[in-house]
Design an enzyme around this catalytic site. Structure first.
Site: not given
Ligand code: TIU
Length: 235
Positions: A25, A130, A163
């Site tokens: 991400d 995802k 994530c």
């Molecule tokens: N990629 C990921 O960690 N998505 C999130 O929503 N992270 C947060 O820390 N909010």
């Protein structure tokens, strides 16, 4: 040939022929000023700082021609893969699918949903959209990894305790050996990153191992010297 990588809680034995890098991400909305993460009140500068380290880790895997998986947290434009329980979480007006400074929030194809240009996937690398925090839920990734005989995953990306940790735990339960590169992951909350790392390595690597990028790079370069000695080539 297996490489012994100094790691916590003990050395990780990396088998390059069965290993892939997973970059979680590293998308504009979580990392760039003005994106979703920043609008939620988070200090994104913590996350931008790891970009060069993630780029170096990607370069290491590319140099050794090892597979790379890039994930994005992304929903379909019609939100059919976004449960109301997820969409309704958070501040009203800043929900998944709403229009933000970089297009619709966490929607596939929108500008904010793209991976940072300096970490952009190359042709042939695996890109996974995802709908959950974890990378296996509703993605088909397990089949892709199985087809390539991948049993070990090296993790990087954001955020460590959301994530990245969810994906690592999902992978651990599926039988993958997981190594987190601790300076190639970050959280908006330093104490959560530190706690996530401790949780991962506790109880004899209950979720997996962690190591700094430099230790992984050294393990690869030492293995290359050994290989050259075997073949008689000059190191
Ligand atoms: N990629 C990921 O960690 N998505 C999130 O929503 N992270 C947060 O820390 N909010």
């Amino acid at each position: 040939m297996a490489l012994s990588v100094p790691a916590r809680p003990y050395n990780f034995v990396l088998e390059p022929q069965h290993a892939a890098l997973v970059v979680i991400d590293m998308q504009r909305d979580f990392i760039e000023p003005g994106g979703f993460g920043a609008v939620l009140g988070n200090d994104v500068s913590r996350l931008t700082k790891i970009v060069p380290t993630v780029a170096a880790l990607i370069a290491l895997f590319r140099a050794h021609r090892l597979p790379i998986v890039h994930t994005r947290e992304a929903h379909r434009p019609d939100l059919s893969d976004c449960p109301p329980a997820k969409r309704l979480r958070g501040a009203p007006g800043l929900r998944i699918g709403d229009r933000g400074a970089m297009g619709r929030i966490l929607i596939a194809g929108e500008p904010g949903n793209q991976i940072l240009p300096e970490l952009a996937p190359l042709d042939g690398e695996i890109v996974i959209d995802k709908p959950g925090k974890g990378m296996f839920w509703a993605t088909g990734l397990q089949e892709t990894l199985s087809a390539r005989s991948i049993t070990q995953l090296v993790f990087a990306g954001v955020t460590t305790e959301v994530c990245v940790q969810t994906s690592m735990r999902e992978a651990n339960d599926r039988g993958y050996e997981c190594l987190l590169v601790e300076d190639a992951t970050e959280s908006y909350f330093p104490e959560f990153k530190a706690a996530a790392i401790e949780m991962i390595v506790a109880q004899g690597a209950i979720v997996g191992w962690t190591t700094p990028l430099a230790a992984l790079e050294r393990a690869f370069s030492q293995a290359m010297v050994r290989t050259d000695k075997h073949t008689g080539a000059v190191a």
